[in-house]
Write a protein that holds these residues in place. Structure first.
Motif, mmCIF file in Angstrom:
data_model
loop_
_atom_site.group_PDB
_atom_site.id
_atom_site.type_symbol
_atom_site.label_atom_id
_atom_site.label_comp_id
_atom_site.label_asym_id
_atom_site.label_seq_id
_atom_site.Cartn_x
_atom_site.Cartn_y
_atom_site.Cartn_z
ATOM 1 N N VAL A 3 0.851 -1.185 0.000
ATOM 2 C CA VAL A 3 0.000 0.000 0.000
ATOM 3 C C VAL A 3 0.889 1.237 0.000
ATOM 4 C CG1 VAL A 3 -1.755 1.288 1.256
ATOM 5 C CG2 VAL A 3 -1.871 -1.213 1.157
ATOM 6 N N HIS A 4 0.597 2.129 -0.922
ATOM 7 C CA HIS A 4 1.323 3.384 -1.034
ATOM 8 C C HIS A 4 0.375 4.555 -0.797
ATOM 9 C CE1 HIS A 4 4.036 0.686 -3.175
ATOM 10 N NE2 HIS A 4 4.979 1.565 -2.921
ATOM 11 N N ILE A 5 0.891 5.564 -0.141
ATOM 12 C CA ILE A 5 0.200 6.836 0.014
ATOM 13 C C ILE A 5 0.503 7.668 -1.224
ATOM 14 C CG2 ILE A 5 0.179 8.997 1.313
ATOM 15 C CD1 ILE A 5 1.123 7.232 3.745
ATOM 16 N N VAL A 6 -0.521 8.228 -1.826
ATOM 17 C CA VAL A 6 -0.349 9.145 -2.953
ATOM 18 C C VAL A 6 -1.092 10.423 -2.598
ATOM 19 C CG1 VAL A 6 -0.852 9.592 -5.384
ATOM 20 C CG2 VAL A 6 -0.188 7.285 -4.662
ATOM 21 N N SER A 7 -0.359 11.526 -2.635
ATOM 22 C CA SER A 7 -0.962 12.829 -2.375
ATOM 23 C C SER A 7 -0.429 13.815 -3.399
ATOM 24 C CB SER A 7 -0.625 13.290 -0.960
ATOM 25 O OG SER A 7 -1.328 14.473 -0.649
ATOM 26 N N GLY A 69 2.240 0.325 7.892
ATOM 27 C CA GLY A 69 1.241 -0.455 8.596
ATOM 28 C C GLY A 69 0.540 0.229 9.740
ATOM 29 N N GLU A 70 1.207 1.112 10.426
ATOM 30 C CA GLU A 70 0.541 1.789 11.535
ATOM 31 C C GLU A 70 -0.082 3.074 11.030
ATOM 32 O OE1 GLU A 70 1.491 3.694 15.899
ATOM 33 O OE2 GLU A 70 2.992 2.442 14.940
ATOM 34 N N PHE A 89 -4.028 -4.185 6.697
ATOM 35 C CA PHE A 89 -3.256 -4.027 7.920
ATOM 36 C C PHE A 89 -4.150 -4.388 9.107
ATOM 37 C CE2 PHE A 89 -1.595 -0.897 4.897
ATOM 38 C CZ PHE A 89 -0.261 -1.267 4.845
ATOM 39 N N PRO A 90 -4.209 -5.663 9.444
ATOM 40 C CA PRO A 90 -5.107 -6.082 10.532
ATOM 41 C C PRO A 90 -4.829 -5.317 11.826
ATOM 42 C CG PRO A 90 -4.190 -7.978 9.397
ATOM 43 C CD PRO A 90 -3.466 -6.765 8.880
#
Length: 92
Positions: A3-7, A69-70, A89-90
């Motif tokens: 998972v990547h953050i895109v902004s 993850g956090e 991310f459980p």
């Protein structure tokens, strides 16, 4: 998959950014904020950045980072986005 953050900050007034948004929607994604996406892909952050740069102007700003993850958020984030994150991310 990661998972990547895109902004981004899109600077050209009146420009059609539908091609960028269409490209982002081709991935498994969640969109918790207006110009903030979570993208699940096998690409590295640099590969995803390079791919998305094709869909924005040169004066626009783009940020891509791999999520570790956090995370934490306000209660007003949609349940759909929360569920999307928790699938990847459980909760501990």
């Amino acid at each position: 998959m990661a998972v990547h953050i895109v902004s981004y900050d899109l600077k050209a007034p009146g420009r059609n950014y539908d091609p960028l948004w269409a490209r982002l929607r081709e991935f498994a994604f969640a969109k918790p904020l207006e110009s903030f996406w979570l993208i699940d892909t096998t690409m590295s952050a640099a590969q995803l950045r390079d791919d998305l740069l094709k869909h924005i102007d040169k004066n626009d700003r783009l940020f891509v980072a791999r999520m570790a993850g956090e995370s934490a958020w306000s209660d007003t984030i949609s349940q759909t986005v929360k569920d999307w994150i928790w699938q990847r991310f459980p909760r501990g």
